[in-house]
Design a protein around this motif. Structure first.
Motif, PDB file in Angstrom:
ATOM      1  N   LEU A  45     -42.255 -18.724 -26.588  1.00  9.77           N
ATOM      2  CA  LEU A  45     -41.274 -17.645 -26.436  1.00  9.77           C
ATOM      3  C   LEU A  45     -40.080 -18.088 -25.593  1.00  9.77           C
ATOM      4  O   LEU A  45     -38.924 -17.851 -25.964  1.00  9.77           O
ATOM      5  CB  LEU A  45     -41.920 -16.416 -25.794  1.00  9.77           C
ATOM      6  N   ALA A  46     -40.351 -18.707 -24.459  1.00  8.67           N
ATOM      7  CA  ALA A  46     -39.271 -19.161 -23.575  1.00  8.67           C
ATOM      8  C   ALA A  46     -38.392 -20.194 -24.274  1.00  8.67           C
ATOM      9  O   ALA A  46     -37.158 -20.122 -24.211  1.00  8.67           O
ATOM     10  CB  ALA A  46     -39.850 -19.739 -22.284  1.00  8.67           C
ATOM     11  N   VAL A  47     -39.014 -21.137 -24.954  1.00 11.27           N
ATOM     12  CA  VAL A  47     -38.269 -22.166 -25.685  1.00 11.27           C
ATOM     13  C   VAL A  47     -37.435 -21.520 -26.790  1.00 11.27           C
ATOM     14  O   VAL A  47     -36.251 -21.829 -26.961  1.00 11.27           O
ATOM     15  CB  VAL A  47     -39.244 -23.217 -26.266  1.00 11.27           C
ATOM     16  N   GLY A  48     -38.037 -20.613 -27.538  1.00  4.72           N
ATOM     17  CA  GLY A  48     -37.328 -19.960 -28.640  1.00  4.72           C
ATOM     18  C   GLY A  48     -36.145 -19.137 -28.164  1.00  4.72           C
ATOM     19  O   GLY A  48     -35.047 -19.222 -28.728  1.00  4.72           O
ATOM     20  N   ILE A  49     -36.337 -18.355 -27.118  1.00  7.00           N
ATOM     21  CA  ILE A  49     -35.251 -17.517 -26.593  1.00  7.00           C
ATOM     22  C   ILE A  49     -34.145 -18.391 -26.013  1.00  7.00           C
ATOM     23  O   ILE A  49     -32.964 -18.170 -26.282  1.00  7.00           O
ATOM     24  CB  ILE A  49     -35.801 -16.517 -25.550  1.00  7.00           C
ATOM     25  N   GLY A  50     -34.521 -19.399 -25.225  1.00  8.37           N
ATOM     26  CA  GLY A  50     -33.520 -20.298 -24.653  1.00  8.37           C
ATOM     27  C   GLY A  50     -32.730 -21.027 -25.721  1.00  8.37           C
ATOM     28  O   GLY A  50     -31.511 -21.185 -25.616  1.00  8.37           O
ATOM     29  N   LEU A  99     -29.257 -20.921 -23.850  1.00  6.62           N
ATOM     30  CA  LEU A  99     -29.372 -20.801 -22.396  1.00  6.62           C
ATOM     31  C   LEU A  99     -30.255 -21.932 -21.894  1.00  6.62           C
ATOM     32  O   LEU A  99     -31.424 -22.012 -22.261  1.00  6.62           O
ATOM     33  CB  LEU A  99     -29.973 -19.445 -22.021  1.00  6.62           C
ATOM     34  N   LEU A 100     -29.680 -22.813 -21.082  1.00  2.00           N
ATOM     35  CA  LEU A 100     -30.383 -24.031 -20.654  1.00  2.00           C
ATOM     36  C   LEU A 100     -30.937 -24.728 -21.899  1.00  2.00           C
ATOM     37  O   LEU A 100     -32.106 -25.085 -21.984  1.00  2.00           O
ATOM     38  CB  LEU A 100     -31.497 -23.700 -19.658  1.00  2.00           C
ATOM     39  N   ALA A 101     -30.044 -24.912 -22.860  1.00  2.00           N
ATOM     40  CA  ALA A 101     -30.437 -25.346 -24.197  1.00  2.00           C
ATOM     41  C   ALA A 101     -31.145 -26.700 -24.217  1.00  2.00           C
ATOM     42  O   ALA A 101     -32.119 -26.871 -24.947  1.00  2.00           O
ATOM     43  CB  ALA A 101     -29.221 -25.378 -25.114  1.00  2.00           C
ATOM     44  N   VAL A 149     -21.773 -24.629 -29.175  1.00  2.00           N
ATOM     45  CA  VAL A 149     -21.027 -23.447 -29.615  1.00  2.00           C
ATOM     46  C   VAL A 149     -21.946 -22.236 -29.693  1.00  2.00           C
ATOM     47  O   VAL A 149     -23.157 -22.371 -29.828  1.00  2.00           O
ATOM     48  CB  VAL A 149     -20.366 -23.666 -31.001  1.00  2.00           C
ATOM     49  N   LEU A 150     -21.334 -21.071 -29.594  1.00  6.82           N
ATOM     50  CA  LEU A 150     -22.059 -19.804 -29.695  1.00  6.82           C
ATOM     51  C   LEU A 150     -23.294 -19.805 -28.791  1.00  6.82           C
ATOM     52  O   LEU A 150     -24.410 -19.538 -29.240  1.00  6.82           O
ATOM     53  CB  LEU A 150     -22.449 -19.507 -31.144  1.00  6.82           C
ATOM     54  N   SER A 151     -23.084 -20.126 -27.525  1.00  5.76           N
ATOM     55  CA  SER A 151     -24.199 -20.216 -26.602  1.00  5.76           C
ATOM     56  C   SER A 151     -23.801 -19.753 -25.212  1.00  5.76           C
ATOM     57  O   SER A 151     -22.619 -19.778 -24.855  1.00  5.76           O
ATOM     58  CB  SER A 151     -24.710 -21.661 -26.527  1.00  5.76           C
ATOM     59  N   VAL A 152     -24.784 -19.353 -24.442  1.00  6.35           N
ATOM     60  CA  VAL A 152     -24.547 -18.991 -23.045  1.00  6.35           C
ATOM     61  C   VAL A 152     -24.065 -20.218 -22.281  1.00  6.35           C
ATOM     62  O   VAL A 152     -23.156 -20.124 -21.452  1.00  6.35           O
ATOM     63  CB  VAL A 152     -25.823 -18.397 -22.410  1.00  6.35           C
ATOM     64  N   ASP A 153     -24.652 -21.378 -22.565  1.00  7.35           N
ATOM     65  CA  ASP A 153     -24.229 -22.613 -21.895  1.00  7.35           C
ATOM     66  C   ASP A 153     -22.742 -22.891 -22.122  1.00  7.35           C
ATOM     67  O   ASP A 153     -22.022 -23.239 -21.182  1.00  7.35           O
ATOM     68  CB  ASP A 153     -25.047 -23.813 -22.397  1.00  7.35           C
ATOM     69  N   ALA A 154     -22.260 -22.738 -23.357  1.00  7.12           N
ATOM     70  CA  ALA A 154     -20.849 -22.988 -23.663  1.00  7.12           C
ATOM     71  C   ALA A 154     -19.959 -21.974 -22.949  1.00  7.12           C
ATOM     72  O   ALA A 154     -18.893 -22.329 -22.438  1.00  7.12           O
ATOM     73  CB  ALA A 154     -20.615 -22.937 -25.173  1.00  7.12           C
ATOM     74  N   ALA A 155     -20.397 -20.715 -22.896  1.00  4.17           N
ATOM     75  CA  ALA A 155     -19.613 -19.686 -22.200  1.00  4.17           C
ATOM     76  C   ALA A 155     -19.523 -19.991 -20.705  1.00  4.17           C
ATOM     77  O   ALA A 155     -18.467 -19.840 -20.093  1.00  4.17           O
ATOM     78  CB  ALA A 155     -20.234 -18.309 -22.434  1.00  4.17           C
ATOM     79  N   ARG A 188     -19.763 -23.000 -19.327  1.00  2.00           N
ATOM     80  CA  ARG A 188     -18.893 -24.177 -19.184  1.00  2.00           C
ATOM     81  C   ARG A 188     -17.426 -23.768 -19.247  1.00  2.00           C
ATOM     82  O   ARG A 188     -16.606 -24.228 -18.440  1.00  2.00           O
ATOM     83  CB  ARG A 188     -19.188 -25.208 -20.278  1.00  2.00           C
ATOM     84  N   ALA A 189     -17.087 -22.912 -20.199  1.00  2.74           N
ATOM     85  CA  ALA A 189     -15.698 -22.456 -20.337  1.00  2.74           C
ATOM     86  C   ALA A 189     -15.271 -21.671 -19.102  1.00  2.74           C
ATOM     87  O   ALA A 189     -14.142 -21.829 -18.620  1.00  2.74           O
ATOM     88  CB  ALA A 189     -15.557 -21.594 -21.586  1.00  2.74           C
ATOM     89  N   ARG A 190     -16.155 -20.876 -18.562  1.00  2.00           N
ATOM     90  CA  ARG A 190     -15.846 -20.102 -17.349  1.00  2.00           C
ATOM     91  C   ARG A 190     -15.595 -21.029 -16.160  1.00  2.00           C
ATOM     92  O   ARG A 190     -14.660 -20.828 -15.386  1.00  2.00           O
ATOM     93  CB  ARG A 190     -16.995 -19.144 -17.062  1.00  2.00           C
ATOM     94  N   ARG A 191     -16.445 -22.062 -16.020  1.00  2.59           N
ATOM     95  CA  ARG A 191     -16.252 -23.029 -14.934  1.00  2.59           C
ATOM     96  C   ARG A 191     -14.925 -23.761 -15.082  1.00  2.59           C
ATOM     97  O   ARG A 191     -14.227 -24.004 -14.102  1.00  2.59           O
ATOM     98  CB  ARG A 191     -17.415 -24.023 -14.891  1.00  2.59           C
ATOM     99  N   ARG A 192     -14.564 -24.132 -16.330  1.00  2.03           N
ATOM    100  CA  ARG A 192     -13.292 -24.817 -16.568  1.00  2.03           C
ATOM    101  C   ARG A 192     -12.107 -23.924 -16.218  1.00  2.03           C
ATOM    102  O   ARG A 192     -11.130 -24.383 -15.631  1.00  2.03           O
ATOM    103  CB  ARG A 192     -13.195 -25.258 -18.029  1.00  2.03           C
ATOM    104  N   ARG A 193     -12.188 -22.653 -16.589  1.00  2.00           N
ATOM    105  CA  ARG A 193     -11.096 -21.725 -16.246  1.00  2.00           C
ATOM    106  C   ARG A 193     -10.957 -21.587 -14.739  1.00  2.00           C
ATOM    107  O   ARG A 193      -9.853 -21.581 -14.211  1.00  2.00           O
ATOM    108  CB  ARG A 193     -11.350 -20.349 -16.886  1.00  2.00           C
ATOM    109  N   ARG A 194     -12.078 -21.463 -14.041  1.00  2.00           N
ATOM    110  CA  ARG A 194     -12.034 -21.347 -12.576  1.00  2.00           C
ATOM    111  C   ARG A 194     -11.483 -22.610 -11.931  1.00  2.00           C
ATOM    112  O   ARG A 194     -10.723 -22.549 -10.984  1.00  2.00           O
ATOM    113  CB  ARG A 194     -13.416 -21.027 -12.019  1.00  2.00           C
ATOM    114  N   ALA A 195     -11.890 -23.763 -12.447  1.00  2.00           N
ATOM    115  CA  ALA A 195     -11.414 -25.026 -11.899  1.00  2.00           C
ATOM    116  C   ALA A 195      -9.920 -25.187 -12.141  1.00  2.00           C
ATOM    117  O   ALA A 195      -9.206 -25.736 -11.299  1.00  2.00           O
ATOM    118  CB  ALA A 195     -12.176 -26.205 -12.508  1.00  2.00           C
ATOM    119  N   GLY A 196      -9.445 -24.696 -13.272  1.00  2.00           N
ATOM    120  CA  GLY A 196      -8.030 -24.786 -13.581  1.00  2.00           C
ATOM    121  C   GLY A 196      -7.190 -23.841 -12.732  1.00  2.00           C
ATOM    122  O   GLY A 196      -5.999 -24.074 -12.532  1.00  2.00           O
ATOM    123  N   ALA A 197      -7.791 -22.785 -12.209  1.00  2.00           N
ATOM    124  CA  ALA A 197      -7.062 -21.807 -11.417  1.00  2.00           C
ATOM    125  C   ALA A 197      -6.774 -22.327 -10.014  1.00  2.00           C
ATOM    126  O   ALA A 197      -5.919 -21.794  -9.321  1.00  2.00           O
ATOM    127  CB  ALA A 197      -7.848 -20.501 -11.333  1.00  2.00           C
TER     128      ALA A 197
END
Length: 176
Positions: free
Chosen positions: A99-104, A109-111, A158-164, A166-175
């Protein structure tokens, strides 16, 4: 660099539309595999948890009887013996692990960690339950193990919590 060509110039062998399609296809290439493995492992975990016969020490369809039947033909009988100390606990560990592997995997998430967990579950099942399959390719656990490896290496781009995240961290780092 040969012939004075810059590496960042447009590759003229593909029309621009075709190149964009190829780039998109490359980015999304592992998504069908991720969805398949995620759904399959969620289903497998839920199937074990809802099967009243499976979570028993003995009896038709029980985890205990399945492990006792696989013990002598497995590659690592000691691994089966370890699980036989508490077959029901092992059954719950496998079910919740699936279950944990399938959901992740499905959520991305922590793919890579989820994929590694899926690979380890598949490896342990291949070395125990399906080891005696003859020819070897009749045992599906080996194919699942191989299917997990690209996701261990690449993660969920793509289409993952991990990608979201990463993008959030990049936006914060760019700010800053």
């Amino acid at each position: 660099m040969t012939h004075g060509m810059r590496p960042d110039t447009h590759d003229s062998t593909y029309p621009e539309g075709d190149r964009n399609w190829r780039d998109s296809a490359t980015r999304y290439a592992l998504l069908p595999l991720r969805v398949f493995l995620g759904v399959t492992f969620i289903y497998a975990g839920l199937d074990k948890l809802t099967d009243s016969a499976f979570m028993k020490d003995a009896g038709a369809g029980s985890i205990g009887d399945m492990m006792r039947a696989a013990r002598d033909s497995s590659a690592i009988p000691a691994l089966v013996d370890l699980a036989l100390n508490n077959p029901v606990g092992f059954g719950y560990a496998i079910a919740f692990g699936e279950l944990a592997v399938g959901i992740g995997t499905l959520l991305g998430l922590l793919a890579r960690l989820a994929a590694l967990g899926g690979a380890l579950i598949s490896l342990s099942l291949w070395l125990t339950v399906s080891w005696a399959s003859d020819p070897y390719y009749y045992g599906n656990d080996l194919a699942y193990l191989m299917a997990w490896l690209p996701l261990v290496l690449a993660g969920a781009s793509v289409l993952s919590v991990d990608a979201a995240l990463r993008a959030r961290r990049r936006r914060r780092a760019g700010a800053y």
